[in-house]
Design a protein around this motif. Structure first.
Motif, PDB file in Angstrom:
ATOM      1  N   ASN A 199       0.815  -1.239  -0.090  1.00  0.00           N
ATOM      2  CA  ASN A 199      -0.068   0.138  -0.025  1.00  0.00           C
ATOM      3  C   ASN A 199       0.842   1.357  -0.001  1.00  0.00           C
ATOM      4  N   GLY A 200       2.175   1.115   0.038  1.00  0.00           N
ATOM      5  CA  GLY A 200       2.737   2.514   0.208  1.00  0.00           C
ATOM      6  C   GLY A 200       2.860   2.652   1.736  1.00  0.00           C
ATOM      7  N   TYR A 201       4.096   3.798   2.089  1.00  0.00           N
ATOM      8  CA  TYR A 201       4.280   3.919   3.629  1.00  0.00           C
ATOM      9  C   TYR A 201       3.373   5.142   3.929  1.00  0.00           C
ATOM     10  N   THR A 202       2.626   6.017   3.154  1.00  0.00           N
ATOM     11  CA  THR A 202       2.000   7.080   3.616  1.00  0.00           C
ATOM     12  C   THR A 202       0.528   6.258   3.564  1.00  0.00           C
ATOM     13  N   ALA A 203       0.321   5.376   2.967  1.00  0.00           N
ATOM     14  CA  ALA A 203      -1.039   4.920   3.018  1.00  0.00           C
ATOM     15  C   ALA A 203      -1.436   3.980   3.981  1.00  0.00           C
ATOM     16  N   THR A 204      -0.232   3.265   4.551  1.00  0.00           N
ATOM     17  CA  THR A 204      -0.297   2.371   5.502  1.00  0.00           C
ATOM     18  C   THR A 204      -0.470   2.976   7.048  1.00  0.00           C
ATOM     19  N   SER A 205      -1.497   2.336   7.453  1.00  0.00           N
ATOM     20  CA  SER A 205      -1.937   2.852   9.072  1.00  0.00           C
ATOM     21  C   SER A 205      -1.202   2.032  10.051  1.00  0.00           C
ATOM     22  N   ILE A 206      -0.874   2.620  11.331  1.00  0.00           N
ATOM     23  CA  ILE A 206      -0.493   1.820  12.381  1.00  0.00           C
ATOM     24  C   ILE A 206      -1.479   0.863  12.693  1.00  0.00           C
ATOM     25  N   ASP A 207      -2.771   1.202  12.879  1.00  0.00           N
ATOM     26  CA  ASP A 207      -3.954   0.444  13.024  1.00  0.00           C
ATOM     27  C   ASP A 207      -4.062  -0.919  12.093  1.00  0.00           C
ATOM     28  N   LYS A 208      -4.062  -0.653  10.959  1.00  0.00           N
ATOM     29  CA  LYS A 208      -3.919  -1.915  10.240  1.00  0.00           C
ATOM     30  C   LYS A 208      -2.608  -2.660  10.424  1.00  0.00           C
ATOM     31  N   ILE A 209      -1.512  -2.282  10.728  1.00  0.00           N
ATOM     32  CA  ILE A 209      -0.434  -3.109  10.938  1.00  0.00           C
ATOM     33  C   ILE A 209      -0.781  -3.935  12.204  1.00  0.00           C
ATOM     34  N   LEU A 210      -1.008  -3.176  13.139  1.00  0.00           N
ATOM     35  CA  LEU A 210      -1.221  -3.881  14.438  1.00  0.00           C
ATOM     36  C   LEU A 210      -2.397  -5.019  14.421  1.00  0.00           C
ATOM     37  N   LYS A 211      -3.537  -4.755  13.729  1.00  0.00           N
ATOM     38  CA  LYS A 211      -4.305  -5.338  13.418  1.00  0.00           C
ATOM     39  C   LYS A 211      -3.983  -6.897  13.030  1.00  0.00           C
ATOM     40  N   GLN A 212      -3.252  -6.835  11.801  1.00  0.00           N
ATOM     41  CA  GLN A 212      -2.829  -7.836  10.933  1.00  0.00           C
ATOM     42  C   GLN A 212      -1.722  -8.497  11.826  1.00  0.00           C
ATOM     43  N   ALA A 213      -1.083  -7.995  12.546  1.00  0.00           N
ATOM     44  CA  ALA A 213      -0.007  -8.507  13.506  1.00  0.00           C
ATOM     45  C   ALA A 213      -0.714  -9.006  14.693  1.00  0.00           C
ATOM     46  N   SER A 214      -2.058  -8.845  15.070  1.00  0.00           N
ATOM     47  CA  SER A 214      -2.618  -9.255  16.493  1.00  0.00           C
ATOM     48  C   SER A 214      -1.980  -8.567  17.592  1.00  0.00           C
ATOM     49  N   MET A 215      -1.527  -7.406  17.396  1.00  0.00           N
ATOM     50  CA  MET A 215      -0.929  -6.727  18.507  1.00  0.00           C
ATOM     51  C   MET A 215      -1.484  -5.313  18.957  1.00  0.00           C
ATOM     52  N   ASN A 216      -1.446  -4.884  19.925  1.00  0.00           N
ATOM     53  CA  ASN A 216      -1.643  -3.645  20.513  1.00  0.00           C
ATOM     54  C   ASN A 216      -0.837  -2.497  20.236  1.00  0.00           C
ATOM     55  N   LYS A 217      -1.187  -1.201  20.556  1.00  0.00           N
ATOM     56  CA  LYS A 217      -0.416  -0.241  20.368  1.00  0.00           C
ATOM     57  C   LYS A 217       0.943  -0.219  21.288  1.00  0.00           C
ATOM     58  N   GLY A 218       0.654  -0.543  22.636  1.00  0.00           N
ATOM     59  CA  GLY A 218       1.521  -0.859  23.625  1.00  0.00           C
ATOM     60  C   GLY A 218       2.629  -1.584  23.170  1.00  0.00           C
ATOM     61  N   SER A 219       2.364  -2.810  22.570  1.00  0.00           N
ATOM     62  CA  SER A 219       3.156  -3.809  22.059  1.00  0.00           C
ATOM     63  C   SER A 219       4.311  -3.106  20.993  1.00  0.00           C
ATOM     64  N   MET A 220       3.586  -2.339  20.050  1.00  0.00           N
ATOM     65  CA  MET A 220       4.258  -1.630  18.893  1.00  0.00           C
ATOM     66  C   MET A 220       5.326  -0.622  19.864  1.00  0.00           C
ATOM     67  N   TYR A 221       4.788   0.057  20.562  1.00  0.00           N
ATOM     68  CA  TYR A 221       5.724   1.107  21.302  1.00  0.00           C
ATOM     69  C   TYR A 221       6.832   0.735  21.997  1.00  0.00           C
ATOM     70  N   HIS A 222       6.607  -0.718  22.517  1.00  0.00           N
ATOM     71  CA  HIS A 222       7.701  -1.229  23.133  1.00  0.00           C
ATOM     72  C   HIS A 222       8.743  -1.353  22.381  1.00  0.00           C
ATOM     73  N   PHE A 223       8.511  -1.526  20.933  1.00  0.00           N
ATOM     74  CA  PHE A 223       9.543  -1.775  20.034  1.00  0.00           C
ATOM     75  C   PHE A 223      10.052  -0.721  19.253  1.00  0.00           C
ATOM     76  N   PHE A 224       9.105   0.395  18.791  1.00  0.00           N
ATOM     77  CA  PHE A 224       9.295   1.370  18.063  1.00  0.00           C
ATOM     78  C   PHE A 224       8.518   2.638  18.512  1.00  0.00           C
ATOM     79  N   LYS A 225       9.120   3.836  18.593  1.00  0.00           N
ATOM     80  CA  LYS A 225       8.597   4.861  19.164  1.00  0.00           C
ATOM     81  C   LYS A 225       7.598   5.582  18.098  1.00  0.00           C
ATOM     82  N   SER A 226       7.445   5.115  16.960  1.00  0.00           N
ATOM     83  CA  SER A 226       6.578   5.951  16.013  1.00  0.00           C
ATOM     84  C   SER A 226       6.509   4.925  14.758  1.00  0.00           C
ATOM     85  N   LYS A 227       5.758   5.348  13.906  1.00  0.00           N
ATOM     86  CA  LYS A 227       5.508   4.869  12.539  1.00  0.00           C
ATOM     87  C   LYS A 227       6.529   4.986  11.925  1.00  0.00           C
ATOM     88  N   LYS A 228       7.323   6.028  11.887  1.00  0.00           N
ATOM     89  CA  LYS A 228       8.428   6.398  10.858  1.00  0.00           C
ATOM     90  C   LYS A 228       9.731   5.364  11.634  1.00  0.00           C
TER      91      LYS A 228
END
Length: 188
Positions: free
Chosen positions: A19-48
């Motif tokens: 989908n490209g970087y700009t069109a990809t949402s964190i929410d969609k990534i997290l849903k596909q990965a079956s993870m929550n935002k807290g899990s993501m922010y444990h590894f990465f501070k931001s989408k960038k």
């Protein structure tokens, strides 16, 4: 995949590629990965930061894995290069090139992405230059500027992929690559 960070990277890599970087949402990534935002922010501070990890780890590994295999060959080097390039199993003509898509999208608008993507792109060129240096040393081709030739070969691969992507047809890739093959054969 047991490693949550690796799973997140893999899902982000696929989503950004599709989908490209700009069109990809964190929410969609997290849903596909079956993870929550807290899990993501444990590894990465931001989408960038996640996107840069995709470039530095996933896209870099893709280029390394696909093209470094050429470094093991000691003879028939240009033939092996062409055989690898013409092998369509690893190319997606619908979505195009994993590296070039992001180069086109992000290099003009974000310096951090430009630097990270350029590093991967230059590594791609360097692999091809090493391969061409061997071919020259072996007398398989005659060329006195393998750095420039490697830039041309990589640009040709990327351009041929872009041509196939615009038409959604791998036959355009084959037609385009045949011109690169003719050129490389003319250097013998």
């Amino acid at each position: 995949m047991n490693n949550p960070r690796e799973k997140l990277l893999e899902v982000a890599f696929n989503e950004i590629y599709q989908n490209g970087y700009t069109a990809t949402s964190i929410d969609k990534i997290l849903k596909q990965a079956s993870m929550n935002k807290g899990s993501m922010y444990h590894f990465f501070k931001s989408k960038k930061e996640l996107g840069l990890a995709v470039v530095n780890e996933k896209i870099n590994a893709y280029i390394e894995d696909k093209y470094s295999v050429l470094l093991k060959f000691e003879k028939n080097i240009c033939e092996e290069l062409l055989k690898l390039i013409k092998d369509r199993r690893n190319f997606d003509f619908t979505c195009g090139c994993k590296l070039n898509n992001l180069m086109q999208e992000l290099s003009p608008i974000d310096e951090d992405f430009k630097v990270a993507l350029e590093k991967v792109y230059i590594r791609f060129e360097n692999i091809i230059e090493e391969v061409l240096n061997k071919a020259v040393k072996n007398g398989e081709i005659k060329h006195n500027d393998t750095k420039a030739l490697s830039m041309f070969v990589v640009a040709s691969i990327e351009g041929c992929l872009g041509t196939a992507k615009k038409s959604q047809d791998g036959n355009y890739f084959q037609t385009c690559i045949s011109q690169l093959e003719q050129f490389l054969n003319s250097l013998k």
